[in-house]
Design a protein around this motif. Structure first.
Motif, PDB file in Angstrom:
ATOM      1  N   ALA A  74      56.178  10.147 -30.854  1.00 50.33           N
ATOM      2  CA  ALA A  74      55.388  11.306 -30.417  1.00 50.33           C
ATOM      3  C   ALA A  74      54.150  11.484 -31.296  1.00 50.33           C
ATOM      4  CB  ALA A  74      56.243  12.560 -30.437  1.00 50.33           C
ATOM      5  N   GLU A  75      54.292  11.274 -32.595  1.00 50.42           N
ATOM      6  CA  GLU A  75      53.134  11.378 -33.492  1.00 50.42           C
ATOM      7  C   GLU A  75      52.069  10.351 -33.125  1.00 50.42           C
ATOM      8  OE1 GLU A  75      54.459  10.933 -37.469  1.00 50.42           O
ATOM      9  OE2 GLU A  75      55.757  12.703 -37.438  1.00 50.42           O
ATOM     10  N   ARG A  76      52.492   9.144 -32.834  1.00 47.89           N
ATOM     11  CA  ARG A  76      51.542   8.091 -32.482  1.00 47.89           C
ATOM     12  C   ARG A  76      50.868   8.379 -31.143  1.00 47.89           C
ATOM     13  NH1 ARG A  76      54.888   6.005 -36.178  1.00 47.89           N
ATOM     14  NH2 ARG A  76      54.232   4.102 -37.304  1.00 47.89           N
ATOM     15  N   LEU A  77      51.636   8.866 -30.181  1.00 47.81           N
ATOM     16  CA  LEU A  77      51.054   9.200 -28.891  1.00 47.81           C
ATOM     17  C   LEU A  77      50.026  10.326 -29.025  1.00 47.81           C
ATOM     18  CD1 LEU A  77      54.226   9.135 -26.605  1.00 47.81           C
ATOM     19  CD2 LEU A  77      52.315   7.523 -26.538  1.00 47.81           C
ATOM     20  N   THR A  78      50.366  11.330 -29.809  1.00 46.10           N
ATOM     21  CA  THR A  78      49.444  12.458 -29.994  1.00 46.10           C
ATOM     22  C   THR A  78      48.134  11.984 -30.603  1.00 46.10           C
ATOM     23  OG1 THR A  78      51.279  14.015 -30.243  1.00 46.10           O
ATOM     24  CG2 THR A  78      49.149  14.678 -31.138  1.00 46.10           C
ATOM     25  N   TRP A  79      48.221  11.083 -31.581  1.00 47.49           N
ATOM     26  CA  TRP A  79      46.999  10.555 -32.203  1.00 47.49           C
ATOM     27  C   TRP A  79      46.218   9.698 -31.210  1.00 47.49           C
ATOM     28  CZ3 TRP A  79      45.393   5.522 -33.248  1.00 47.49           C
ATOM     29  CH2 TRP A  79      44.231   5.417 -34.034  1.00 47.49           C
ATOM     30  N   ALA A  80      46.898   8.767 -30.540  1.00 46.30           N
ATOM     31  CA  ALA A  80      46.210   7.825 -29.666  1.00 46.30           C
ATOM     32  C   ALA A  80      45.614   8.503 -28.438  1.00 46.30           C
ATOM     33  CB  ALA A  80      47.169   6.723 -29.220  1.00 46.30           C
ATOM     34  N   ALA A  81      46.217   9.601 -27.996  1.00 44.08           N
ATOM     35  CA  ALA A  81      45.738  10.279 -26.786  1.00 44.08           C
ATOM     36  C   ALA A  81      44.324  10.810 -26.938  1.00 44.08           C
ATOM     37  CB  ALA A  81      46.687  11.424 -26.421  1.00 44.08           C
ATOM     38  N   GLY A  82      43.856  10.945 -28.161  1.00 44.81           N
ATOM     39  CA  GLY A  82      42.483  11.380 -28.373  1.00 44.81           C
ATOM     40  C   GLY A  82      41.456  10.298 -28.110  1.00 44.81           C
ATOM     41  N   HIS A 136      42.587  -1.934 -27.994  1.00 52.58           N
ATOM     42  CA  HIS A 136      42.147  -2.341 -29.329  1.00 52.58           C
ATOM     43  C   HIS A 136      40.729  -1.859 -29.632  1.00 52.58           C
ATOM     44  CE1 HIS A 136      45.184  -5.934 -29.507  1.00 52.58           C
ATOM     45  NE2 HIS A 136      45.771  -4.750 -29.639  1.00 52.58           N
ATOM     46  N   ASP A 137      39.879  -1.876 -28.625  1.00 53.67           N
ATOM     47  CA  ASP A 137      38.499  -1.446 -28.837  1.00 53.67           C
ATOM     48  C   ASP A 137      38.384   0.067 -28.967  1.00 53.67           C
ATOM     49  OD1 ASP A 137      37.663  -4.063 -28.739  1.00 53.67           O
ATOM     50  OD2 ASP A 137      36.829  -3.947 -26.708  1.00 53.67           O
ATOM     51  N   ALA A 138      39.301   0.806 -28.342  1.00 56.70           N
ATOM     52  CA  ALA A 138      39.200   2.266 -28.316  1.00 56.70           C
ATOM     53  C   ALA A 138      39.754   2.936 -29.565  1.00 56.70           C
ATOM     54  CB  ALA A 138      39.921   2.817 -27.086  1.00 56.70           C
ATOM     55  N   LEU A 139      40.786   2.374 -30.162  1.00 61.69           N
ATOM     56  CA  LEU A 139      41.474   3.040 -31.264  1.00 61.69           C
ATOM     57  C   LEU A 139      40.799   2.709 -32.599  1.00 61.69           C
ATOM     58  CD1 LEU A 139      45.175   2.455 -30.175  1.00 61.69           C
ATOM     59  CD2 LEU A 139      43.772   4.487 -29.819  1.00 61.69           C
ATOM     60  N   PRO A 140      40.395   3.715 -33.360  1.00 54.25           N
ATOM     61  CA  PRO A 140      39.646   3.483 -34.598  1.00 54.25           C
ATOM     62  C   PRO A 140      40.544   3.100 -35.776  1.00 54.25           C
ATOM     63  CG  PRO A 140      39.877   5.836 -34.216  1.00 54.25           C
ATOM     64  CD  PRO A 140      40.496   5.162 -33.033  1.00 54.25           C
ATOM     65  N   VAL A 141      40.323   1.912 -36.286  1.00 56.56           N
ATOM     66  CA  VAL A 141      41.138   1.409 -37.396  1.00 56.56           C
ATOM     67  C   VAL A 141      41.034   2.318 -38.622  1.00 56.56           C
ATOM     68  CG1 VAL A 141      41.401  -0.496 -39.038  1.00 56.56           C
ATOM     69  CG2 VAL A 141      41.012  -0.984 -36.622  1.00 56.56           C
ATOM     70  N   ASP A 142      39.832   2.725 -38.972  1.00 54.77           N
ATOM     71  CA  ASP A 142      39.638   3.490 -40.203  1.00 54.77           C
ATOM     72  C   ASP A 142      40.310   4.855 -40.157  1.00 54.77           C
ATOM     73  OD1 ASP A 142      38.180   1.403 -41.189  1.00 54.77           O
ATOM     74  OD2 ASP A 142      36.222   2.294 -40.777  1.00 54.77           O
ATOM     75  N   ASP A 143      40.528   5.386 -38.971  1.00 48.58           N
ATOM     76  CA  ASP A 143      41.141   6.710 -38.833  1.00 48.58           C
ATOM     77  C   ASP A 143      42.637   6.648 -38.553  1.00 48.58           C
ATOM     78  OD1 ASP A 143      38.653   7.831 -39.199  1.00 48.58           O
ATOM     79  OD2 ASP A 143      38.244   8.023 -37.051  1.00 48.58           O
ATOM     80  N   PRO A 171      48.769 -16.915 -41.670  1.00 45.89           N
ATOM     81  CA  PRO A 171      47.339 -17.229 -41.589  1.00 45.89           C
ATOM     82  C   PRO A 171      46.536 -16.007 -42.016  1.00 45.89           C
ATOM     83  CG  PRO A 171      48.195 -16.720 -39.413  1.00 45.89           C
ATOM     84  CD  PRO A 171      49.379 -16.700 -40.348  1.00 45.89           C
ATOM     85  N   GLY A 172      45.282 -16.209 -42.317  1.00 45.51           N
ATOM     86  CA  GLY A 172      44.428 -15.075 -42.671  1.00 45.51           C
ATOM     87  C   GLY A 172      44.220 -14.141 -41.498  1.00 45.51           C
ATOM     88  N   ILE A 173      43.795 -12.927 -41.790  1.00 44.40           N
ATOM     89  CA  ILE A 173      43.515 -11.951 -40.742  1.00 44.40           C
ATOM     90  C   ILE A 173      42.291 -12.395 -39.949  1.00 44.40           C
ATOM     91  CG2 ILE A 173      42.815  -9.574 -40.264  1.00 44.40           C
ATOM     92  CD1 ILE A 173      45.677  -9.770 -41.179  1.00 44.40           C
ATOM     93  N   ASP A 174      42.408 -12.394 -38.639  1.00 42.90           N
ATOM     94  CA  ASP A 174      41.268 -12.686 -37.769  1.00 42.90           C
ATOM     95  C   ASP A 174      40.470 -11.402 -37.534  1.00 42.90           C
ATOM     96  OD1 ASP A 174      39.483 -13.452 -35.821  1.00 42.90           O
ATOM     97  OD2 ASP A 174      40.945 -14.518 -34.592  1.00 42.90           O
ATOM     98  N   ARG A 175      41.122 -10.381 -36.947  1.00 35.30           N
ATOM     99  CA  ARG A 175      40.445  -9.103 -36.705  1.00 35.30           C
ATOM    100  C   ARG A 175      41.459  -7.983 -36.732  1.00 35.30           C
ATOM    101  NH1 ARG A 175      38.879  -6.200 -31.796  1.00 35.30           N
ATOM    102  NH2 ARG A 175      39.804  -7.876 -30.571  1.00 35.30           N
ATOM    103  N   LEU A 176      41.253  -7.027 -37.624  1.00 34.56           N
ATOM    104  CA  LEU A 176      42.141  -5.872 -37.686  1.00 34.56           C
ATOM    105  C   LEU A 176      41.822  -4.905 -36.552  1.00 34.56           C
ATOM    106  CD1 LEU A 176      42.437  -4.888 -41.461  1.00 34.56           C
ATOM    107  CD2 LEU A 176      44.229  -5.839 -39.992  1.00 34.56           C
ATOM    108  N   VAL A 177      42.885  -4.446 -35.883  1.00 34.27           N
ATOM    109  CA  VAL A 177      42.769  -3.436 -34.835  1.00 34.27           C
ATOM    110  C   VAL A 177      43.957  -2.490 -34.986  1.00 34.27           C
ATOM    111  CG1 VAL A 177      41.650  -5.053 -33.240  1.00 34.27           C
ATOM    112  CG2 VAL A 177      44.132  -4.721 -33.137  1.00 34.27           C
ATOM    113  N   VAL A 178      43.953  -1.443 -34.202  1.00 31.44           N
ATOM    114  CA  VAL A 178      45.170  -0.645 -34.069  1.00 31.44           C
ATOM    115  C   VAL A 178      45.980  -1.277 -32.942  1.00 31.44           C
ATOM    116  CG1 VAL A 178      46.180   1.611 -33.623  1.00 31.44           C
ATOM    117  CG2 VAL A 178      44.012   1.437 -34.851  1.00 31.44           C
ATOM    118  N   CYS A 179      47.089  -1.902 -33.317  1.00 35.05           N
ATOM    119  CA  CYS A 179      47.916  -2.609 -32.342  1.00 35.05           C
ATOM    120  C   CYS A 179      48.860  -1.656 -31.609  1.00 35.05           C
ATOM    121  CB  CYS A 179      48.748  -3.677 -33.056  1.00 35.05           C
ATOM    122  SG  CYS A 179      47.855  -5.192 -33.461  1.00 35.05           S
ATOM    123  N   HIS A 180      49.213  -2.040 -30.400  1.00 34.79           N
ATOM    124  CA  HIS A 180      50.219  -1.322 -29.620  1.00 34.79           C
ATOM    125  C   HIS A 180      51.564  -1.379 -30.323  1.00 34.79           C
ATOM    126  CE1 HIS A 180      53.252  -0.688 -26.528  1.00 34.79           C
ATOM    127  NE2 HIS A 180      52.333  -0.174 -25.713  1.00 34.79           N
ATOM    128  N   GLY A 181      51.957  -2.559 -30.777  1.00 37.49           N
ATOM    129  CA  GLY A 181      53.221  -2.742 -31.470  1.00 37.49           C
ATOM    130  C   GLY A 181      54.350  -3.242 -30.585  1.00 37.49           C
TER     131      GLY A 181
END
Length: 256
Positions: A74-82, A136-143, A171-181
């Motif tokens: 629920a916490e993750r949904l509340t954050w992502a819904a924005g 991946h493009d919509a969810l802000p990694v830094d936040d 392997p090394g990181i290619d691109r950090l995103v907020v993943c679905h999981g």
């Protein structure tokens, strides 16, 4: 590869758990307005609730033995819904028997494993890839306050020795995103027009390399549609497959 039983729509009548029945009665849902729509491999059930207002909610119930934290989801949904289209939590509850309930508002679309889309696997697989890229493009990694990093996942590996071996091979990181999981096919919803419309079941959402999601999204087309449709996911996402990272993150999925 470890066999993972697939979640699916219930094939027979199922008993409505008491927490679902109690919530439904509280909001005025008639017994005929409670429809089972999903059973996962951990024994959890999801019900469609038809409210007197004409609105629809979904009640996700998890038994104590499943070891799932629906409050965390629920916490993750509340954050992502924005930022993107995901179900908005309406109610969460933990009951005396250890079971949990998460009620969410409805979002548009049908799962990519609905019969209509299983019959059109190329189109569905492309929508899965396009939808995952949009997420991946919509969810802000830094936040993002949630972590799904390799280190966090391997710390909980079923076989600690295998976890350590995978950590050494990473392997090394290619691109950090907020993943679905849990970017498996059932968790992408598709509209009537064949385009992705929303994502569900974000209980593991967190920051990680995008291949951690994409490798599993493509793999799940094999489980749900049969072989031959993985490339449609990569095409929908807009990337060429990286076989090394795909193989690695599938090993991680098996190990965790």
């Amino acid at each position: 590869m470890t066999y993972r039983p697939l979640a699916a729509a219930p094939e027979a009548d199922v008993a409505v758990p008491a927490p679902v029945a109690e919530y439904s009665a509280r909001v005025g849902v008639a017994p005929g307005g409670i429809t089972p729509v999903w059973r996962n491999q951990l024994g959890g059930l999801t019900f469609r609730l038809s409210l007197p207002s004409g609105d629809v909610e979904y009640a996700k119930w998890s038994p104590a033995a499943a070891g799932v934290d629906l409050g965390s989801e629920a916490e993750r949904l509340t954050w992502a819904a924005g930022f993107t289209s995901v179900p908005r939590p309406v109610r969460t509850a933990r009951h005396d028997d250890g079971s949990q309930l998460l009620v969410t508002a409805a979002v548009p679309g049908d799962p990519a494993v609905a019969p209509r889309w299983v019959a059109q696997p190329e189109r569905a697989a492309g929508a899965i890839g396009t939808g995952l890229r949009a997420l991946h493009d919509a969810l802000p990694v830094d936040d993002c306050p949630f972590d799904w990093s390799l280190a966090a996942r391997l710390a909980d590996a079923e076989d600690p020795e295998r976890g350590r071996a995978l950590a050494a091979e990473a392997p090394g990181i290619d691109r950090l995103v907020v993943c679905h999981g849990d970017a498996c096919a059932p968790n992408t919803l598709i509209n009537e027009d064949g385009r992705w419309s929303a994502h569900v079941d974000l209980g593991s959402l967190g920051v990680a390399d995008f291949w951690a999601d994409l490798a599993i999204a493509a793999w799940s087309t094999v489980w749900n549609y049969g072989p031959g449709f993985e490339q449609y996911v990569y095409d929908g996402y807009g990337v060429e497959p990286d076989e090394e990272r795909i193989a690695f993150y599938r090993d991680v999925w098996d190990a965790t």
